[in-house]
Structure formats: structure tokens, C-alpha cells
Motif scaffolding. Structure first.
Motif, PDB file in Angstrom:
ATOM      1  N   TRP A 147     -69.791  50.784 -60.587  1.00  0.00           N
ATOM      2  CA  TRP A 147     -68.420  50.356 -60.819  1.00  0.00           C
ATOM      3  C   TRP A 147     -67.499  50.683 -59.645  1.00  0.00           C
ATOM      4  CZ3 TRP A 147     -67.224  47.021 -64.486  1.00  0.00           C
ATOM      5  CH2 TRP A 147     -68.072  46.911 -65.594  1.00  0.00           C
ATOM      6  N   SER A 148     -67.675  51.826 -59.020  1.00  0.00           N
ATOM      7  CA  SER A 148     -66.798  52.183 -57.893  1.00  0.00           C
ATOM      8  C   SER A 148     -67.026  51.260 -56.705  1.00  0.00           C
ATOM      9  CB  SER A 148     -67.026  53.645 -57.481  1.00  0.00           C
ATOM     10  OG  SER A 148     -68.385  53.861 -57.103  1.00  0.00           O
ATOM     11  N   GLN A 166     -69.062  38.404 -57.826  1.00  0.00           N
ATOM     12  CA  GLN A 166     -68.876  39.743 -57.282  1.00  0.00           C
ATOM     13  C   GLN A 166     -69.586  40.803 -58.121  1.00  0.00           C
ATOM     14  OE1 GLN A 166     -64.783  40.673 -55.953  1.00  0.00           O
ATOM     15  NE2 GLN A 166     -64.246  38.602 -56.629  1.00  0.00           N
ATOM     16  N   ALA A 194     -65.430  47.978 -57.482  1.00  0.00           N
ATOM     17  CA  ALA A 194     -63.975  48.033 -57.296  1.00  0.00           C
ATOM     18  C   ALA A 194     -63.610  47.821 -55.827  1.00  0.00           C
ATOM     19  CB  ALA A 194     -63.431  49.370 -57.792  1.00  0.00           C
ATOM     20  N   LEU A 195     -64.362  48.429 -54.921  1.00  0.00           N
ATOM     21  CA  LEU A 195     -64.118  48.213 -53.494  1.00  0.00           C
ATOM     22  C   LEU A 195     -64.401  46.766 -53.114  1.00  0.00           C
ATOM     23  CD1 LEU A 195     -63.463  49.249 -50.673  1.00  0.00           C
ATOM     24  CD2 LEU A 195     -65.877  49.966 -50.464  1.00  0.00           C
ATOM     25  N   ASN A 196     -65.429  46.208 -53.733  1.00  0.00           N
ATOM     26  CA  ASN A 196     -65.788  44.812 -53.455  1.00  0.00           C
ATOM     27  C   ASN A 196     -64.638  43.866 -53.814  1.00  0.00           C
ATOM     28  OD1 ASN A 196     -68.745  43.242 -53.064  1.00  0.00           O
ATOM     29  ND2 ASN A 196     -67.122  42.009 -53.964  1.00  0.00           N
ATOM     30  N   LEU A 197     -63.914  44.202 -54.887  1.00  0.00           N
ATOM     31  CA  LEU A 197     -62.792  43.358 -55.285  1.00  0.00           C
ATOM     32  C   LEU A 197     -61.773  43.231 -54.165  1.00  0.00           C
ATOM     33  CD1 LEU A 197     -62.178  44.675 -58.942  1.00  0.00           C
ATOM     34  CD2 LEU A 197     -63.332  42.560 -58.256  1.00  0.00           C
ATOM     35  N   THR A 237     -65.613  40.287 -66.432  1.00  0.00           N
ATOM     36  CA  THR A 237     -65.491  39.166 -65.503  1.00  0.00           C
ATOM     37  C   THR A 237     -65.454  37.799 -66.169  1.00  0.00           C
ATOM     38  OG1 THR A 237     -67.906  39.067 -65.175  1.00  0.00           O
ATOM     39  CG2 THR A 237     -66.649  40.476 -63.678  1.00  0.00           C
TER      40      THR A 237
END
Length: 295
Positions: free
Chosen positions: A10-11, A138, A14-17, A223
Motif C-alpha cells: 500500500w505504501s 496502478q 501511494a507513491l505510485n499515485l 480503485t
């Protein structure tokens, strides 16, 4: 929690977003600069597919060492193939044409500077939409579990959608290339089964990609807004609803509408000759880069 969800990064997602947002807006910023140089904003439709491809490639790179390699490669390829095909089709279709009347009308309502109004209303909005719709792409690249039957079903739905979109666009392009069809409305092939085979195709493409992420229920729940937003655009937003309001008064369109499904394909009702002669005013794309009979 599902076993696949327990291994979901998940972390890293989140960066990928943030990275994905940067990739999408980079494509649109370059497109905006080119549009100012050539004085034509219709090229933003080409950037729609390219921005999705950019997000997929960026997410593939960011997810290295996290998700299942087979799933990562598959969802990236599906997105890139769809995005490049759409961008290429729109580039060929728009070659030699001037500004799209839709953008002329939109910018004619600009309260102040037309350039920055276009940037806010066209480019920034498309960037947000691309980012939202691409959320399943993503997320899928961070799933650690092997692909299940559900994921392969999603791939099959994607293939159905790409086939409908590609064949529908090809049939319409061939129809318009024949001078004998000038002033007539396409009403055979896939266009006899649905008034919007390309919109239906995009619908299947994005729900198919969503199914690939459904092996991780929590990630899917986070998503699902992606395919829901695309469905709204295609059916109730800048796609089917807007196009049919534009076509409502065309001679013969009421008969075509009565005999042909509005979205999901089904056999046409009544012989073709009973549906009457229909007209077409040239074809176009909605603000989201999708196609229809006219714009």
C-alpha cells in the motif's frame, strides 16, 4: 483480509499515485505547449491515450520488486496497446483538419484569457480523469498473487472491447472514405448492433482491466472508481449522451435509434430498409477522446 491483499504494497502504491499523476500531466503539458505552437487544441484528444500509456509504463517501473511480474507485464501491455491504438487512430483521423468546433465553442465562452481557460478546463480536467480511470492499472502492478481465472476473464473482456472499438472505428472510417456515402449515416456492421460500438468497446476495456485487479478485493474496492468514471463519461457524460443530443434532429436518426441498441450490442430490430435513410455530418470525438457518428 484476502491473502493477496495482505501482501499488497500500500505504501508503494501511494507513491505510485503521485508518480502516475506526474506522468499524466507531463504528457498533457507537452501537448498544451504543442497546441499553443500550432494554434489548435484538438490535438489534446491524441494525448488522452498517450497519457494512459505513460501512466502504465511509469507504474510498471515503479512496481518492480513488488507485484507479480506476469500481471505487471500483462496490465501494462493491455493499457499501452489500447492507448497507442487510440492515439494513432485519432492522429490519422484529424490530419489535415482545423480546430475542432467543440473547442471553438468552449473557448468562445472563456471568461478572460482563452489560453489559461483552455489549460484549466481541457488539459487539467483530462489529466485528473486519466489519473482516476487508470487507478486499476496502478493497483494491478502491485498485486503479489498469481493470476486467477478472474484475471484471465478480465483479459478476455479487454480483448472483446478492443475488438469492438477497433472494428467499429475501421468500419466507420471505410464508410466515410467512400464518396457514395456522403450525407448518410453508418448503420451496418457493428453499427447495426449498437449505436456506439467504440464506446461499448472502451467500456469493456476498462472493466476488463478492473477484473485483473479483483484478485485483491481491498485494492479492487479502492480503485473501482476508475471504471465507474469511464462508464459515466461513455454513457452519461461526454460520450453517448452528448452525441445523441447533437444527432437527435438529424433526418432518419429517430428510426435508427428505435431499431438499434443504444449501448450494449443486440441484433437490430426490423429490416434495414425499414429503418430508413439516415444522414451523417462527418464524425468526431468527445472531450475524452472517444468517437461517434458526429461531434
Amino acid at each position: 483480509m484476502n491473502a493477496f491483499d495482505s501482501g499488497f504494497a500500500w505504501s508503494a502504491f501511494a507513491l505510485n499515485l503521485a508518480v502516475a499523476a506526474g506522468a499524466a500531466f507531463a504528457v498533457l503539458l507537452v501537448t498544451f505547449a504543442v497546441a499553443l505552437r500550432v494554434r489548435m487544441h484538438r490535438i489534446v484528444d491524441i494525448a488522452w491515450g498517450l497519457a494512459f500509456a505513460a501512466i502504465a509504463v511509469a507504474s510498471y517501473g515503479m512496481s518492480a520488486g513488488y507485484g507479480d511480474d506476469g500481471r505487471r507485464l500483462l496490465v501494462t501491455l493491455l493499457t499501452v496497446v489500447w492507448g497507442l491504438r487510440l492515439a494513432g487512430y485519432l492522429a490519422r483521423r484529424g490530419r489535415g483538419h482545423g480546430e475542432d468546433p467543440r473547442y471553438e465553442r468552449l473557448l468562445g465562452k472563456a471568461p478572460g484569457n482563452r489560453t489559461w481557460y483552455a489549460f484549466r478546463i481541457v488539459y487539467l480536467v483530462q489529466g485528473v480523469l486519466v489519473w482516476l480511470v487508470s487507478l486499476p492499472v496502478q493497483a494491478a502492478v502491485y498485486e503479489t498473487g498469481p493470476m486467477s481465472v478472474l484475471a484471465w476473464l478480465g483479459t478476455a473482456v479487454w480483448l472483446l472491447g478492443l475488438t469492438f472499438e477497433t472494428v467499429g472505428d475501421h468500419q466507420l472510417a471505410r464508410f466515410k472514405a467512400d464518396p457514395a456515402n456522403r450525407g448518410r449515416l453508418m448503420d451496418y456492421g457493428l453499427w447495426a448492433w449498437t449505436r456506439h460500438p467504440n464506446y461499448f468497446g472502451d467500456f469493456c476495456v476498462w472493466w476488463g482491466i478492473f477484473l485483473i485487479v479483483c484478485d485483491a478485493p481491498a485494492a479492487a474496492a479502492a480503485t473501482v472508481i476508475g471504471p465507474l468514471v469511464m462508464s459515466f463519461l461513455l454513457i452519461g457524460g461526454s460520450g453517448k449522451a452528448l452525441l445523441e443530443r447533437h444527432m437527435a434532429e438529424r433526418p432518419g436518426y429517430a428510426a435508427y435509434r428505435a431499431g438499434t441498441s443504444g449501448f450494449f450490442p443486440r441484433p437490430p430490430r426490423g429490416p434495414r430498409e425499414e429503418r430508413g435513410p439516415r444522414r451523417d455530418d462527418g464524425g468526431g470525438r468527445g472531450p475524452d477522446g472517444q468517437s461517434g457518428h458526429s461531434g
